[in-house]
Design a protein around this motif. Structure first.
Motif, PDB file in Angstrom:
ATOM      1  N   VAL A   2      63.387  63.122  -7.871  1.00 58.53           N
ATOM      2  CA  VAL A   2      63.835  61.822  -8.370  1.00 58.53           C
ATOM      3  C   VAL A   2      64.918  62.041  -9.420  1.00 58.53           C
ATOM      4  N   SER A   3      65.981  61.254  -9.366  1.00 60.22           N
ATOM      5  CA  SER A   3      67.090  61.405 -10.308  1.00 60.22           C
ATOM      6  C   SER A   3      66.685  60.993 -11.717  1.00 60.22           C
ATOM      7  N   ASN A   4      67.426  61.486 -12.691  1.00 60.37           N
ATOM      8  CA  ASN A   4      67.174  61.103 -14.085  1.00 60.37           C
ATOM      9  C   ASN A   4      67.310  59.591 -14.273  1.00 60.37           C
ATOM     10  N   GLU A   5      68.281  59.000 -13.598  1.00 62.65           N
ATOM     11  CA  GLU A   5      68.499  57.561 -13.717  1.00 62.65           C
ATOM     12  C   GLU A   5      67.266  56.781 -13.249  1.00 62.65           C
ATOM     13  N   ASN A   6      66.653  57.241 -12.148  1.00 63.38           N
ATOM     14  CA  ASN A   6      65.484  56.535 -11.637  1.00 63.38           C
ATOM     15  C   ASN A   6      64.224  56.814 -12.466  1.00 63.38           C
ATOM     16  N   ILE A   7      64.165  57.984 -13.086  1.00 65.57           N
ATOM     17  CA  ILE A   7      63.045  58.245 -14.014  1.00 65.57           C
ATOM     18  C   ILE A   7      63.153  57.294 -15.206  1.00 65.57           C
ATOM     19  N   ILE A   8      64.360  57.119 -15.699  1.00 67.72           N
ATOM     20  CA  ILE A   8      64.581  56.183 -16.816  1.00 67.72           C
ATOM     21  C   ILE A   8      64.197  54.769 -16.399  1.00 67.72           C
ATOM     22  N   ARG A   9      64.551  54.387 -15.187  1.00 61.59           N
ATOM     23  CA  ARG A   9      64.159  53.061 -14.697  1.00 61.59           C
ATOM     24  C   ARG A   9      62.636  52.925 -14.644  1.00 61.59           C
ATOM     25  N   LEU A  10      61.957  53.983 -14.211  1.00 59.49           N
ATOM     26  CA  LEU A  10      60.488  53.957 -14.169  1.00 59.49           C
ATOM     27  C   LEU A  10      59.912  53.770 -15.567  1.00 59.49           C
ATOM     28  N   GLY A  17      53.094  54.179 -17.938  1.00 59.91           N
ATOM     29  CA  GLY A  17      53.206  55.179 -18.997  1.00 59.91           C
ATOM     30  C   GLY A  17      53.657  56.533 -18.484  1.00 59.91           C
ATOM     31  N   ARG A  18      53.883  57.446 -19.431  1.00 61.86           N
ATOM     32  CA  ARG A  18      54.402  58.773 -19.109  1.00 61.86           C
ATOM     33  C   ARG A  18      53.482  59.550 -18.161  1.00 61.86           C
ATOM     34  N   LYS A  19      52.186  59.507 -18.392  1.00 62.46           N
ATOM     35  CA  LYS A  19      51.253  60.271 -17.565  1.00 62.46           C
ATOM     36  C   LYS A  19      51.193  59.742 -16.145  1.00 62.46           C
ATOM     37  N   THR A  20      51.231  58.419 -16.008  1.00 67.35           N
ATOM     38  CA  THR A  20      51.216  57.828 -14.668  1.00 67.35           C
ATOM     39  C   THR A  20      52.504  58.147 -13.925  1.00 67.35           C
ATOM     40  N   ILE A  21      53.632  58.083 -14.630  1.00 64.26           N
ATOM     41  CA  ILE A  21      54.913  58.428 -14.000  1.00 64.26           C
ATOM     42  C   ILE A  21      54.895  59.886 -13.548  1.00 64.26           C
ATOM     43  N   SER A  22      54.325  60.761 -14.365  1.00 65.35           N
ATOM     44  CA  SER A  22      54.228  62.180 -14.006  1.00 65.35           C
ATOM     45  C   SER A  22      53.437  62.370 -12.712  1.00 65.35           C
ATOM     46  N   LYS A  73      79.051  56.715 -23.843  1.00 64.99           N
ATOM     47  CA  LYS A  73      79.955  56.487 -24.969  1.00 64.99           C
ATOM     48  C   LYS A  73      79.696  57.453 -26.121  1.00 64.99           C
ATOM     49  N   SER A  74      78.431  57.742 -26.383  1.00 65.50           N
ATOM     50  CA  SER A  74      78.072  58.609 -27.517  1.00 65.50           C
ATOM     51  C   SER A  74      78.000  60.089 -27.145  1.00 65.50           C
ATOM     52  N   LYS A  75      78.281  60.388 -25.884  1.00 68.34           N
ATOM     53  CA  LYS A  75      78.250  61.776 -25.382  1.00 68.34           C
ATOM     54  C   LYS A  75      76.882  62.426 -25.618  1.00 68.34           C
ATOM     55  N   ILE A  76      75.835  61.639 -25.374  1.00 67.64           N
ATOM     56  CA  ILE A  76      74.467  62.154 -25.481  1.00 67.64           C
ATOM     57  C   ILE A  76      74.048  62.701 -24.122  1.00 67.64           C
ATOM     58  N   ASN A  77      73.627  63.956 -24.095  1.00 68.50           N
ATOM     59  CA  ASN A  77      73.187  64.584 -22.853  1.00 68.50           C
ATOM     60  C   ASN A  77      71.833  64.031 -22.427  1.00 68.50           C
ATOM     61  N   VAL A  78      71.705  63.706 -21.147  1.00 68.81           N
ATOM     62  CA  VAL A  78      70.433  63.268 -20.581  1.00 68.81           C
ATOM     63  C   VAL A  78      69.901  64.408 -19.715  1.00 68.81           C
ATOM     64  N   VAL A  79      68.757  64.968 -20.133  1.00 71.01           N
ATOM     65  CA  VAL A  79      68.190  66.127 -19.442  1.00 71.01           C
ATOM     66  C   VAL A  79      66.810  65.757 -18.919  1.00 71.01           C
ATOM     67  N   GLY A  80      66.627  65.862 -17.612  1.00 66.64           N
ATOM     68  CA  GLY A  80      65.347  65.528 -16.997  1.00 66.64           C
ATOM     69  C   GLY A  80      64.577  66.756 -16.561  1.00 66.64           C
ATOM     70  N   ILE A  81      63.322  66.535 -16.172  1.00 66.40           N
ATOM     71  CA  ILE A  81      62.432  67.662 -15.836  1.00 66.40           C
ATOM     72  C   ILE A  81      62.892  68.456 -14.615  1.00 66.40           C
ATOM     73  N   TYR A  82      63.789  67.902 -13.811  1.00 63.96           N
ATOM     74  CA  TYR A  82      64.276  68.630 -12.633  1.00 63.96           C
ATOM     75  C   TYR A  82      65.559  69.401 -12.913  1.00 63.96           C
ATOM     76  N   ASP A  83      66.100  69.246 -14.106  1.00 61.27           N
ATOM     77  CA  ASP A  83      67.360  69.907 -14.449  1.00 61.27           C
ATOM     78  C   ASP A  83      67.123  71.347 -14.891  1.00 61.27           C
ATOM     79  N   GLU A  84      68.065  72.197 -14.565  1.00 61.41           N
ATOM     80  CA  GLU A  84      67.989  73.608 -14.977  1.00 61.41           C
ATOM     81  C   GLU A  84      68.003  73.744 -16.492  1.00 61.41           C
ATOM     82  N   GLU A  85      68.693  72.836 -17.173  1.00 62.69           N
ATOM     83  CA  GLU A  85      68.815  72.915 -18.633  1.00 62.69           C
ATOM     84  C   GLU A  85      67.539  72.493 -19.359  1.00 62.69           C
ATOM     85  N   TYR A  86      66.613  71.899 -18.640  1.00 61.43           N
ATOM     86  CA  TYR A  86      65.381  71.435 -19.279  1.00 61.43           C
ATOM     87  C   TYR A  86      64.625  72.639 -19.849  1.00 61.43           C
TER      88      TYR A  86
END
Length: 302
Positions: A2-10, A17-22, A73-86
């Motif tokens: 699932v993409s980071n964008e869709n995790i944010i939507r969830l 909650g976080r545990k249910t989404i997990s 706009k603020s150049k804030i990195n969004v890092v999700g659990i599927y990303d290598e940078e996580y």
């Protein structure tokens, strides 16, 4: 996946909650599903009978678009659990953040030389000085100092580290546009200028709430190889951070250099067993080595 964008939507679904989404994400992974659009994920959740949720898709899309735009706009990195940078250190804990919002140096989250310094927001003068001095010394030893950006011991730790142009990670209990306390914007900018990072699991426009302070502390403990308590009693954020550290099997040290209002023998029942006492630079060095040895032990056992 699932993409980071869709995790944010969830995360914007009221009552989810976080545990249910997990659990939902784990199910999607186990079934090797490719769900690229949010409507497909919503259909799956409804078919699984996950609570009786009401999906206001229009509102979710409106709020998520604001978050995406603020991060851009603020150049804030969004890092999700599927990303290598996580960070692997966060991936290893059970209640891991699903999304991290990172302003600044993303790479230091994956370093293995991080020591947390935590303590009360209202330390004694000596406690404030000790927090700053220990952070300064750790920075000179090329450690990254992790703390919670609060007033008192946290602020002293960040400033002590920065005094020698060291790197520091601030884990905040709010979004980046709602920093708490408000007067710390100068400190925020100093951290970024010195190649540090400001980290949150909350979107930029989220305000701090009582529970987010506690949840922030699990991230501090998980990102660090060891935790140093400057001043703190049986209650409050300090005790939560140490409990998380014990859960994650991270070394904990307590400094006796500060003027502690309660007897250490009483504190020991809160902070559990095998606590190191830091009362000199030599003992600080030993604790640092002990913390990093645990990391090496994990690597060799893999």
């Amino acid at each position: 996946m699932v993409s980071n964008e869709n995790i944010i939507r969830l995360q914007l679904v009221n009552g989810l909650g976080r545990k249910t989404i997990s659990k939902i994400l784990s199910y999607i992974d186990s079934q090797n599903m490719e769900l690229n659009d949010f409507s497909s994920i919503v259909k799956l959740i409804k078919s699984l009978g996950v609570k009786k949720l009401k999906f206001d898709l229009e509102k979710i899309e409106e709020e998520s678009s604001k978050i995406f735009e603020l991060c851009r706009k603020s150049k804030i990195n969004v890092v999700g659990i599927y990303d290598e940078e996580y960070p692997d250190k966060l991936r290893a804990i059970e209640d891991k953040p699903l999304i991290l919002y990172v302003d600044g140096n993303l790479k230091i989250l994956n370093d293995y030389n991080n020591i947390a310094i935590v303590g009360t927001r209202k330390p004694s003068q000596k406690g404030y000085e000790v927090s700053s001095i220990l952070a300064e010394r750790l920075a000179e030893e090329e450690c990254c100092v992790v703390s919670g950006f609060a007033t008192g011991c946290d602020e002293a730790a960040h400033r002590g580290c920065l005094s020698t142009k060291g790197k520091t990670i601030a884990v905040i209990p709010s979004g980046h546009h709602c920093i708490y306390p408000k007067g710390n914007k100068t400190l925020y900018n100093m951290i970024l200028l010195n190649n540090g990072a400001i980290v949150s699991e909350l979107p930029p426009n989220a305000k701090a709430e009582m529970h987010t302070f506690i949840e922030r502390n699990r991230i501090i403990a998980a990102l660090s190889e060891g935790i140093i308590v400057i001043e703190g009693g049986k209650k409050g954020g300090t005790s939560h951070t140490v409990r998380f550290a014990n859960t994650y099997n991270k070394p904990v040290a307590y400094t006796s250099m500060a003027d502690i209002s309660t007897d250490f023998s009483q504190e020991k029942s809160v902070y559990q067993e095998n606590i190191d006492i830091i009362n000199s630079f030599d003992s600080l060095e030993k604790f640092k080595e002990k913390s990093f040895e645990k990391v090496l032990d994990k690597v060799y056992s893999m």
